[in-house]
Write an enzyme that holds these catalytic residues in place. Sequence first.
Site, short mmCIF file in Angstrom:
data_model
loop_
_atom_site.label_atom_id
_atom_site.label_comp_id
_atom_site.label_asym_id
_atom_site.label_seq_id
_atom_site.Cartn_x
_atom_site.Cartn_y
_atom_site.Cartn_z
N ASP A 36 6.99 3.32 2.12
CA ASP A 36 7.12 3.41 3.59
C ASP A 36 5.97 2.74 4.33
O ASP A 36 5.65 3.12 5.46
CB ASP A 36 7.21 4.89 4.05
N LYS B 131 6.81 -2.64 4.50
CA LYS B 131 6.90 -3.90 3.75
C LYS B 131 8.02 -4.81 4.26
O LYS B 131 7.90 -6.03 4.23
CB LYS B 131 7.12 -3.61 2.26
#
Length: 420
Positions: free
Chosen positions: A12, A15
């Site tokens: 999380d 990316k």
Amino acid sequence: MVDVILGLQWGDEGKGKIVDFFAPNYDIIARFQGGPNAGHTLYVGDKKVVLHQIPSGIFHQNTVNLIGNGVVLDPVTLKRECDTVASFGIDVRKNLFISERTNLILPTHRALDKASESSKGDSKIGSTLKGIGPAYMDKTGRNAIRVGDLLDKNFTSQYIKLRLKHQKLLDNFHFNEDISAWEDEFFEALEFLRTLNVVNGEYFINNHISQGKKVLAEGAQGSMLDIDFGTFPFVTSSNTISAGVCNGLGVAPQKIREVLGVTKAYCTRVGSGPFPTELHDEQGEELRKTGNEFGATTGRPRRCGWIDLVALKYACMINGVTQVVMTKADVLDAFESLKVCTTYNVNGEEKAEVPFQMTRVNLEPVFQSFKGWNQDTTQIKKADALPEDMTQYIAFINKYVGAPIRYVSNGPGRDQIVAL
């Protein structure tokens, strides 16, 4: 030449946006591990899109996207995503390719995941229940069905054989749910999958590399969820670190050039497992609210806390990180003071190393405090316009982890990123 973008925390980290930002500089974007438990959030214009299986370069018309053999693929999720992508005018049959060695997630894998997690009671690991673990177990157990098997005349008998094996396991769990609707969806999605570009992935990518093409390998989850080096057993079922690129795509180590690690300016975690810097107070709630910290895949509220530099330095070390991208720095804009974890107090002894098993020791984070910058940074475009207190915060992290922060993301938009 292969560059890598991967997460340095518990996933999380943002990316998807970072891959999307860098994608125009590359010819190929390749996912090398993980499955639909990934949730990579992108903004196409003003529309939010969450990708679970398709590489994050799909919205760039001239970029080839490869799902590598290290991925476990849910055909149902893939079809659904392809439909979403097609609604933006993108032809997935032109720029999406799938390695024939990619393992398939069957409906019974999802059932096994659910049955296994339910049986664990208070020892749940926080699985996304997408069938990831059981699919990787069949891979290592040499029972898996792979994308290339779809083209084999014996595919149906392969499927029935594996399904019967799974049914025996489900019977042991006393799992009685009707999954016939899942199977109907699955076989419909398989017909769609057969129409896509299935390739010999390792030859495909190495031939492109030999032609001078630039490859960006996209990781899922985060380094602290790595099956070997993460906070075991509260981890995912694949190698999320840079070493996973080699066996997840079939490229040699010397082909890897840059490793870009992505970290938030603070920490989050979804599901169970150790989280030394977690906040259970108003500041933790403020981080969650301001950062909109809810899982892209599950919708679950994320646990929030201050940045953990012990874990971050560890992740930079095992990945060989050459550049760091810090995301969600703007979430800290309203905080008058900040903290960073610089060591752990482990059973009364101060240490700067990640222990073998965090759950087996009495571990307390040791913090260093920083003054917050207390101003809106979301409109800043140039590094020299960043607040002095923010640059000091970044400089301290640079020095501690031994890898330079080269980019700071200051909002969800594609253009909200500052090069340092």
